[in-house]
Scaffold this motif. Structure first.
Motif, PDB file in Angstrom:
ATOM      1  N   ILE A   1      47.159  48.804  27.338  1.00  0.00           N
ATOM      2  CA  ILE A   1      46.099  47.803  27.481  1.00  0.00           C
ATOM      3  C   ILE A   1      46.572  46.505  26.839  1.00  0.00           C
ATOM      4  O   ILE A   1      47.317  46.529  25.851  1.00  0.00           O
ATOM      5  CB  ILE A   1      44.775  48.292  26.847  1.00  0.00           C
ATOM      6  CG1 ILE A   1      43.633  47.332  27.164  1.00  0.00           C
ATOM      7  CG2 ILE A   1      44.926  48.509  25.358  1.00  0.00           C
ATOM      8  CD1 ILE A   1      42.254  47.860  26.783  1.00  0.00           C
ATOM      9  N   ASN A   2      46.182  45.383  27.439  1.00  0.00           N
ATOM     10  CA  ASN A   2      46.398  44.078  26.802  1.00  0.00           C
ATOM     11  C   ASN A   2      45.107  43.272  26.982  1.00  0.00           C
ATOM     12  O   ASN A   2      44.074  43.839  27.344  1.00  0.00           O
ATOM     13  CB  ASN A   2      47.650  43.369  27.336  1.00  0.00           C
ATOM     14  CG  ASN A   2      47.562  43.021  28.804  1.00  0.00           C
ATOM     15  OD1 ASN A   2      46.486  42.746  29.340  1.00  0.00           O
ATOM     16  ND2 ASN A   2      48.701  43.027  29.473  1.00  0.00           N
ATOM     17  N   LYS A   3      45.151  41.981  26.759  1.00  0.00           N
ATOM     18  CA  LYS A   3      43.930  41.173  26.807  1.00  0.00           C
ATOM     19  C   LYS A   3      43.280  41.128  28.182  1.00  0.00           C
ATOM     20  O   LYS A   3      42.075  40.951  28.293  1.00  0.00           O
ATOM     21  CB  LYS A   3      44.213  39.747  26.351  1.00  0.00           C
ATOM     22  CG  LYS A   3      44.378  39.610  24.872  1.00  0.00           C
ATOM     23  CD  LYS A   3      44.498  38.152  24.501  1.00  0.00           C
ATOM     24  CE  LYS A   3      44.501  37.999  22.997  1.00  0.00           C
ATOM     25  NZ  LYS A   3      44.550  36.590  22.605  1.00  0.00           N
ATOM     26  N   VAL A   4      44.064  41.278  29.239  1.00  0.00           N
ATOM     27  CA  VAL A   4      43.516  41.100  30.583  1.00  0.00           C
ATOM     28  C   VAL A   4      43.730  42.280  31.524  1.00  0.00           C
ATOM     29  O   VAL A   4      43.194  42.297  32.622  1.00  0.00           O
ATOM     30  CB  VAL A   4      44.072  39.814  31.246  1.00  0.00           C
ATOM     31  CG1 VAL A   4      43.594  38.579  30.505  1.00  0.00           C
ATOM     32  CG2 VAL A   4      45.578  39.845  31.340  1.00  0.00           C
ATOM     33  N   ARG A   5      44.474  43.304  31.115  1.00  0.00           N
ATOM     34  CA  ARG A   5      44.786  44.421  32.001  1.00  0.00           C
ATOM     35  C   ARG A   5      44.783  45.754  31.269  1.00  0.00           C
ATOM     36  O   ARG A   5      45.220  45.839  30.123  1.00  0.00           O
ATOM     37  CB  ARG A   5      46.174  44.261  32.633  1.00  0.00           C
ATOM     38  CG  ARG A   5      46.312  43.079  33.526  1.00  0.00           C
ATOM     39  CD  ARG A   5      45.790  43.401  34.885  1.00  0.00           C
ATOM     40  NE  ARG A   5      45.808  42.210  35.730  1.00  0.00           N
ATOM     41  CZ  ARG A   5      45.100  42.101  36.818  1.00  0.00           C
ATOM     42  NH1 ARG A   5      44.350  43.088  37.223  1.00  0.00           N
ATOM     43  NH2 ARG A   5      45.133  41.013  37.528  1.00  0.00           N
ATOM     44  N   ALA A   6      44.296  46.783  31.964  1.00  0.00           N
ATOM     45  CA  ALA A   6      44.443  48.164  31.519  1.00  0.00           C
ATOM     46  C   ALA A   6      45.474  48.797  32.451  1.00  0.00           C
ATOM     47  O   ALA A   6      45.452  48.560  33.661  1.00  0.00           O
ATOM     48  CB  ALA A   6      43.123  48.912  31.609  1.00  0.00           C
ATOM     49  N   ILE A   7      46.372  49.591  31.905  1.00  0.00           N
ATOM     50  CA  ILE A   7      47.442  50.203  32.697  1.00  0.00           C
ATOM     51  C   ILE A   7      47.187  51.707  32.776  1.00  0.00           C
ATOM     52  O   ILE A   7      47.019  52.367  31.755  1.00  0.00           O
ATOM     53  CB  ILE A   7      48.824  49.954  32.058  1.00  0.00           C
ATOM     54  CG1 ILE A   7      49.035  48.482  31.730  1.00  0.00           C
ATOM     55  CG2 ILE A   7      49.935  50.516  32.934  1.00  0.00           C
ATOM     56  CD1 ILE A   7      48.976  47.550  32.899  1.00  0.00           C
ATOM     57  N   ILE A   8      47.156  52.204  34.015  1.00  0.00           N
ATOM     58  CA  ILE A   8      47.055  53.643  34.264  1.00  0.00           C
ATOM     59  C   ILE A   8      48.126  53.971  35.291  1.00  0.00           C
ATOM     60  O   ILE A   8      48.033  53.543  36.441  1.00  0.00           O
ATOM     61  CB  ILE A   8      45.677  54.055  34.797  1.00  0.00           C
ATOM     62  CG1 ILE A   8      44.571  53.663  33.821  1.00  0.00           C
ATOM     63  CG2 ILE A   8      45.638  55.543  35.092  1.00  0.00           C
ATOM     64  CD1 ILE A   8      43.176  53.982  34.306  1.00  0.00           C
ATOM     65  N   ASN A   9      49.148  54.727  34.855  1.00  0.00           N
ATOM     66  CA  ASN A   9      50.310  55.004  35.710  1.00  0.00           C
ATOM     67  C   ASN A   9      50.849  53.677  36.241  1.00  0.00           C
ATOM     68  O   ASN A   9      51.142  52.787  35.478  1.00  0.00           O
ATOM     69  CB  ASN A   9      49.954  55.977  36.830  1.00  0.00           C
ATOM     70  CG  ASN A   9      49.540  57.327  36.295  1.00  0.00           C
ATOM     71  OD1 ASN A   9      49.823  57.671  35.165  1.00  0.00           O
ATOM     72  ND2 ASN A   9      48.860  58.096  37.107  1.00  0.00           N
ATOM     73  N   GLN A  10      50.950  53.503  37.542  1.00  0.00           N
ATOM     74  CA  GLN A  10      51.466  52.260  38.121  1.00  0.00           C
ATOM     75  C   GLN A  10      50.348  51.272  38.452  1.00  0.00           C
ATOM     76  O   GLN A  10      50.617  50.198  38.975  1.00  0.00           O
ATOM     77  CB  GLN A  10      52.317  52.545  39.364  1.00  0.00           C
ATOM     78  CG  GLN A  10      51.522  52.938  40.591  1.00  0.00           C
ATOM     79  CD  GLN A  10      51.167  54.414  40.686  1.00  0.00           C
ATOM     80  OE1 GLN A  10      51.222  55.139  39.696  1.00  0.00           O
ATOM     81  NE2 GLN A  10      50.789  54.848  41.860  1.00  0.00           N
ATOM     82  N   HIS A  11      49.092  51.623  38.141  1.00  0.00           N
ATOM     83  CA  HIS A  11      47.948  50.776  38.467  1.00  0.00           C
ATOM     84  C   HIS A  11      47.649  49.801  37.321  1.00  0.00           C
ATOM     85  O   HIS A  11      47.640  50.180  36.163  1.00  0.00           O
ATOM     86  CB  HIS A  11      46.700  51.628  38.729  1.00  0.00           C
ATOM     87  CG  HIS A  11      46.894  52.650  39.797  1.00  0.00           C
ATOM     88  ND1 HIS A  11      46.813  52.363  41.139  1.00  0.00           N
ATOM     89  CD2 HIS A  11      47.170  53.974  39.711  1.00  0.00           C
ATOM     90  CE1 HIS A  11      47.027  53.447  41.843  1.00  0.00           C
ATOM     91  NE2 HIS A  11      47.253  54.450  41.004  1.00  0.00           N
ATOM     92  N   SER A  12      47.369  48.562  37.681  1.00  0.00           N
ATOM     93  CA  SER A  12      46.993  47.533  36.723  1.00  0.00           C
ATOM     94  C   SER A  12      45.560  47.102  37.046  1.00  0.00           C
ATOM     95  O   SER A  12      45.304  46.546  38.110  1.00  0.00           O
ATOM     96  CB  SER A  12      47.956  46.351  36.840  1.00  0.00           C
ATOM     97  OG  SER A  12      47.599  45.339  35.948  1.00  0.00           O
TER      98      SER A  12
END
Length: 106
Positions: A76-87
């Motif tokens: 996770i960052n300020k603008v995106r959550a990462i799940i596998n290859q999905h942003s």
């Protein structure tokens, strides 16, 4: 006790989907796309209804049109959550809660 599964009907075939298998949910109009590792399901529902029916913190809203499963997030960052290859986008009102749940789920 909250349900662990829900049923999706597509082309007259019913599928049993576990809430824990949901990567994320995307809302478009009156429909939601439920993205899992095994495929995508389209249902007529709101994100709020899905979150309410799911076990606690299984689905967490991260944007007005998205909810994610924090236990499957890899970053996770300020603008995106990462799940596998999905942003997946994360908006400011949901950032703090999602970050807290993500860190406690790790």
């Amino acid at each position: 006790m909250q349900k662990q599964f829900f049923t999706v009907t597509e082309a007259s075939t019913k599928f049993k989907v576990a809430y824990s298998e949901i990567l994320y949910v995307f809302k478009e109009g009156h429909y939601c796309d439920i993205i899992t590792e095994h495929g995508t399901y389209n249902i007529r529902s709101s994100i709020e209804e899905l979150i309410e029916d799911a076990p606690e913190n299984t689905l967490v809203k991260c944007h007005r049109s998205y909810a994610v499963n924090p236990s499957l997030m890899t970053g996770i960052n300020k603008v995106r959550a990462i799940i596998n290859q999905h942003s997946i986008p994360v908006s400011r009102p949901y950032r703090k809660k999602l970050n807290t749940i993500f860190l406690s789920a790790a």
